[in-house]
Design a protein around this motif. Structure first.
Motif, mmCIF file in Angstrom:
data_model
loop_
_atom_site.group_PDB
_atom_site.id
_atom_site.type_symbol
_atom_site.label_atom_id
_atom_site.label_comp_id
_atom_site.label_asym_id
_atom_site.label_seq_id
_atom_site.Cartn_x
_atom_site.Cartn_y
_atom_site.Cartn_z
ATOM 1 N N GLU A 106 -1.203 -6.883 10.740
ATOM 2 C CA GLU A 106 0.245 -7.252 10.645
ATOM 3 C C GLU A 106 0.322 -8.062 9.161
ATOM 4 O O GLU A 106 1.120 -8.032 8.355
ATOM 5 N N TRP A 107 -0.689 -8.930 8.961
ATOM 6 C CA TRP A 107 -0.616 -9.545 7.650
ATOM 7 C C TRP A 107 -0.850 -8.727 6.412
ATOM 8 O O TRP A 107 -0.075 -8.850 5.625
ATOM 9 N N LYS A 114 3.997 -5.054 1.880
ATOM 10 C CA LYS A 114 5.384 -4.836 1.688
ATOM 11 C C LYS A 114 5.908 -5.748 0.465
ATOM 12 O O LYS A 114 6.634 -5.430 -0.549
ATOM 13 N N ARG A 115 5.256 -6.852 0.390
ATOM 14 C CA ARG A 115 5.331 -7.953 -0.607
ATOM 15 C C ARG A 115 5.195 -7.327 -2.078
ATOM 16 O O ARG A 115 5.783 -7.291 -2.988
ATOM 17 N N ALA A 117 -6.848 -2.762 -4.422
ATOM 18 C CA ALA A 117 -7.414 -3.441 -5.070
ATOM 19 C C ALA A 117 -7.362 -5.027 -4.729
ATOM 20 O O ALA A 117 -8.169 -5.758 -4.522
ATOM 21 N N LEU A 118 -6.078 -5.435 -4.800
ATOM 22 C CA LEU A 118 -5.775 -6.762 -4.696
ATOM 23 C C LEU A 118 -6.170 -7.078 -3.102
ATOM 24 O O LEU A 118 -6.466 -8.203 -2.744
ATOM 25 N N LEU A 119 -5.952 -6.134 -2.145
ATOM 26 C CA LEU A 119 -6.140 -6.627 -0.594
ATOM 27 C C LEU A 119 -7.594 -6.244 -0.231
ATOM 28 O O LEU A 119 -8.116 -6.507 0.708
ATOM 29 N N GLY A 120 -8.192 -5.637 -1.217
ATOM 30 C CA GLY A 120 -9.661 -5.342 -0.865
ATOM 31 C C GLY A 120 -9.995 -4.495 0.340
ATOM 32 O O GLY A 120 -10.931 -4.323 0.856
ATOM 33 N N ILE A 121 -8.971 -3.377 0.182
ATOM 34 C CA ILE A 121 -9.175 -2.140 1.068
ATOM 35 C C ILE A 121 -9.057 -0.811 0.520
ATOM 36 O O ILE A 121 -8.654 -0.991 -0.787
ATOM 37 N N ASP A 122 -9.614 0.095 1.180
ATOM 38 C CA ASP A 122 -9.577 1.391 0.332
ATOM 39 C C ASP A 122 -8.283 1.913 0.081
ATOM 40 O O ASP A 122 -7.282 1.770 0.948
ATOM 41 N N ARG A 123 -7.924 2.884 -0.862
ATOM 42 C CA ARG A 123 -6.743 3.179 -1.081
ATOM 43 C C ARG A 123 -6.276 4.013 0.173
ATOM 44 O O ARG A 123 -5.005 4.197 0.276
#
Length: 166
Positions: A79-80, A86-87, A100-106
């Protein structure tokens, strides 16, 4: 050597039973399986399973699925992530940058964007906006983390017009 009064958990351990129970409870709540806990504590899986069952503890990953095999609602973490995606999309980041910013795979970003209908800015739109603002190709390439050749190809292919220098 197993102390019958304290149960099978003690089994040649210097750790008091109540401390062992607390450790098992915390590890179960964190999502560890009985096998993982048993290996970590040097105990038997069946003993851990018996203790977990006796006390009614359930690991997060072992919670039953909601009706008809449907998985549970998205966790707070997802959810976060969705709100952050979205932001960031609203701020003009593309999927690669969001990952890259959230540290998850594209590819996971792509999946979440499809699932929740999040529209992100394409690389072409970013190049077009920055080039229209008067940015140099080198500066755009550095900003987007791609090669100058890629920027040059996109500008030529889409006949983008350069704006006044900032």
């Amino acid at each position: 050597m197993i102390d019958e009064e304290l149960g099978a958990l003690v089994e040649d351990k210097d750790i008091p039973r109540n401390v062992q129970l607390q450790l098992i409870k915390k590890r179960t709540e964190r999502g560890m399986s009985p096998l993982q806990i048993a290996r970590l504590m040097g105990l038997k899986k069946k003993d851990i399973q018996a203790v977990v069952k006796e006390h009614g503890w359930a690991a997060k990953r072992e919670i039953e699925k909601v009706g008809n095999g449907r998985p549970p609602r998205p966790s707070e973490k997802t959810e976060w992530r969705m709100q952050e995606m979205k932001r960031l999309a609203h701020e003009g980041y593309n999927r690669k940058q969001i990952g890259a910013l959230l540290g998850i795979d594209r590819s996971y970003v792509d999946t979440l964007c499809r699932r929740y209908g999040i529209k992100t800015v394409s690389q072409l739109e970013q190049i077009e906006n920055l080039y229209a603002k008067g940015w140099s190709q080198v500066k755009i390439a550095e900003e987007l983390g791609v090669s100058k050749q890629r920027i040059s190809e996109m500008i030529k292919r889409h006949d983008l017009k350069k704006g006044a220098k900032p």
